[in-house]
Design a protein around this motif. Structure first.
Motif, short mmCIF file in Angstrom:
data_model
loop_
_atom_site.label_atom_id
_atom_site.label_comp_id
_atom_site.label_asym_id
_atom_site.label_seq_id
_atom_site.Cartn_x
_atom_site.Cartn_y
_atom_site.Cartn_z
N SER A 76 11.81 16.69 -12.15
CA SER A 76 10.38 17.03 -12.64
C SER A 76 10.27 18.32 -12.91
N CYS A 77 9.44 18.36 -14.05
CA CYS A 77 9.41 19.93 -14.62
C CYS A 77 8.13 20.55 -14.10
N ILE A 78 7.26 19.67 -12.90
CA ILE A 78 6.27 20.18 -11.96
C ILE A 78 6.83 20.34 -10.75
N ASP A 79 6.53 21.27 -9.88
CA ASP A 79 6.61 21.36 -8.60
C ASP A 79 6.47 19.89 -7.88
N PRO A 80 7.39 19.28 -7.23
CA PRO A 80 7.03 18.16 -6.70
C PRO A 80 6.96 18.27 -5.10
N SER A 81 6.51 19.67 -4.43
CA SER A 81 6.53 19.98 -3.27
C SER A 81 5.47 18.78 -2.52
N ILE A 82 4.47 18.78 -3.12
CA ILE A 82 3.24 17.73 -2.56
C ILE A 82 3.73 16.35 -2.48
N ASN A 83 4.50 16.03 -3.33
CA ASN A 83 5.09 14.65 -3.22
C ASN A 83 6.16 14.26 -2.25
N VAL A 84 6.95 15.40 -2.29
CA VAL A 84 8.07 15.37 -1.21
C VAL A 84 7.14 15.59 0.20
N LEU A 85 6.22 16.33 0.58
CA LEU A 85 5.57 16.34 1.67
C LEU A 85 4.91 14.79 1.90
N LEU A 114 0.76 -1.26 0.24
CA LEU A 114 0.09 0.02 -0.04
C LEU A 114 0.93 1.32 0.07
N HIS A 115 1.89 1.26 0.71
CA HIS A 115 2.73 2.39 0.80
C HIS A 115 3.56 2.70 -0.50
N ALA A 116 3.87 1.55 -1.17
CA ALA A 116 4.40 1.61 -2.47
C ALA A 116 3.56 2.24 -3.64
N PHE A 117 2.26 1.52 -3.67
CA PHE A 117 1.36 2.24 -4.43
C PHE A 117 0.80 3.80 -4.09
N ILE A 118 0.93 4.20 -3.12
CA ILE A 118 0.49 5.62 -2.74
C ILE A 118 1.70 6.57 -3.39
N HIS A 119 2.86 6.16 -3.38
CA HIS A 119 3.81 6.95 -3.95
C HIS A 119 3.93 6.97 -5.35
N ILE A 120 3.76 5.61 -6.10
CA ILE A 120 3.81 5.50 -7.39
C ILE A 120 2.57 6.31 -7.99
N ALA A 121 1.34 6.14 -7.21
CA ALA A 121 0.18 6.80 -7.97
C ALA A 121 0.41 8.34 -7.90
N ALA A 122 1.14 8.71 -6.72
CA ALA A 122 1.43 10.20 -6.73
C ALA A 122 2.25 10.79 -7.80
N LEU A 123 3.00 9.95 -8.34
CA LEU A 123 4.20 10.38 -9.18
C LEU A 123 3.49 10.43 -10.61
N PHE A 124 2.18 9.95 -10.85
CA PHE A 124 1.65 10.50 -12.13
C PHE A 124 0.96 11.74 -12.24
N ARG A 125 1.15 12.73 -11.20
CA ARG A 125 1.02 13.95 -11.33
C ARG A 125 2.05 14.78 -11.90
N LEU A 126 3.16 14.11 -11.87
CA LEU A 126 4.41 14.73 -12.44
C LEU A 126 4.87 14.83 -13.77
N THR A 127 5.41 15.45 -14.33
CA THR A 127 6.21 15.11 -15.68
C THR A 127 7.35 15.29 -15.72
N PHE A 128 8.20 14.69 -16.53
CA PHE A 128 9.64 14.62 -16.54
C PHE A 128 10.18 15.18 -17.78
N CYS A 129 10.40 16.59 -17.86
CA CYS A 129 10.76 17.15 -18.99
C CYS A 129 11.91 18.14 -18.85
N ASN A 130 12.46 18.25 -17.79
CA ASN A 130 13.67 19.15 -17.49
C ASN A 130 14.64 18.05 -18.12
N SER A 131 14.85 16.84 -17.83
CA SER A 131 15.92 16.09 -17.95
C SER A 131 15.60 14.68 -17.75
N ASN A 132 16.25 14.03 -18.32
CA ASN A 132 15.94 12.28 -18.34
C ASN A 132 16.93 11.41 -17.59
N ILE A 133 18.19 12.40 -17.14
CA ILE A 133 19.38 11.83 -16.38
C ILE A 133 18.95 11.75 -14.65
#
Length: 317
Positions: free
Chosen positions: A193-202, A159-178
């Motif tokens: 991430s090219c979207i502010d990940p503050s919510i994910n970090v929290l 469940l803990h893993a699912f929560i973070h994986i699901a939350a990652l889908f709100r992000l997009t990765f366009c700044n870099s792929n490294i």
């Protein structure tokens, strides 16, 4: 076209990430490959061998060793999640991983790391009951309770893993792929991430922090009571037996939780990427190697059982 639309368009083109890898990976790829190959093989032999020993010997079919076998399984899992891909990257020029493979690796790592936290807490509770309430131990820690605790640990990890994986889908990765890491971990993904990940970090701080605090407090509370009980014992033999049983677990707990806390429950800018990788290397590669050694060398029953197996194999040759 707006900047947001451009970011979304660029993000959809991203199908793979590139690992930067460990320090000195480019200078000594063959040497690092051989070192980590030996570590991985030793880890798998140690953990899977411990599982086989517990499975085949009826004297180990009790909660204490079922918990230990589950810990060995999780250690083998977390090592297999990270090390094989790292070994391939030592000898590969591309060092790429697809986005879907990255998500699977992240889920597998988060699942096993979380499950291990709960298992260590359960093992501490088991030792508390065994040492502080020995007469009630068979009544309290039953096979039914053991099964429920193990199932709960694995479900909570998933469940803990699912929560973070699901939350990652709100992000997009366009700044870099490294990815400045040697596997797909969540913090390095936030950095690109090219979207502010503050919510994910929290969310990481709240969920991962809460799990670690809860399990650490369980361990500390259990062993505080255990130590009080140990010091009340007047028999030197009882003291040695108690310290022998608890010492291995305390060492394992200290190593694991210490490295996890240092990595996740701290400000994101407090350490460089290289230091982050060294911390991650410790609890994904080194601790799964050390755990079967720590628990085996400090456990007389396990050593005796191994000695019997060795003698039987030698006599049959």
């Amino acid at each position: 076209m707006s900047n947001e639309d451009m970011e979304k368009e660029n993000a959809t083109l991203l199908t793979e990430f590139i690992f930067m890898g460990l320090i000195y990976q480019r200078q000594w790829p063959i040497l690092l490959f051989l070192v980590f190959l030996v570590i991985y093989l030793t880890t798998m032999v140690g953990n899977l061998g411990l599982i086989a020993l517990i499975w085949n010997d009826p004297q180990f079919h009790i909660p204490m060793y079922l918990f230990l076998g589950s810990l060995a399984f999780v250690d083998a899992w977390i090592s297999s999640t990270v090390t094989p891909k790292m070994l391939v990257n030592f000898l590969s020029k591309s060092k790429m991983i697809s986005v879907s493979e990255c998500m699977i690796q992240l889920f597998s790592f988060s699942f096993s790391a979380t499950t291990e936290c709960f298992l260590l807490a359960i093992m501490a509770y088991d030792r508390y009951v065994a040492i502080c309430k020995p007469l009630l131990y068979p009544v309290i820690v039953t096979n039914e309770l053991c099964t429920r605790l193990l199932v709960s640990s694995f479900v909570a990890g998933a469940l803990h893993a699912f929560i973070h994986i699901a939350a990652l889908f709100r992000l997009t990765f366009c700044n870099s792929n490294i990815i400045y890491h040697f596997y797909c971990d969540i913090m390095p993904l936030f950095k690109i991430s090219c979207i502010d990940p503050s919510i994910n970090v929290l969310m990481v701080f709240i969920f991962s922090g809460s799990i670690q605090v809860f399990t650490i407090l369980t361990v500390l509370f259990s062993y505080t009571l255990v130590l009080f009980t140990i010091f009340k014992k007047k028999s030197v033999q009882d003291l040695r037996k108690a310290f022998s049983t608890c010492g291995a677990h305390l060492l394992s707990v200290s190593l694991y939780f210490g490295s996890l806390l240092f990595m996740y429950v701290r400000p994101a800018s407090a350490q460089a990427d290289d230091q982050d990788m060294m911390d991650s290397l410790f609890y994904t590669v080194i601790i799964p190697l050390l755990n079967p050694i720590i628990y085996t060398l400090r456990n007389k029953k396990v050593l005796d059982s191994l000695a019997k197996i060795f003698k039987r194999n030698v006599s049959s040759c």
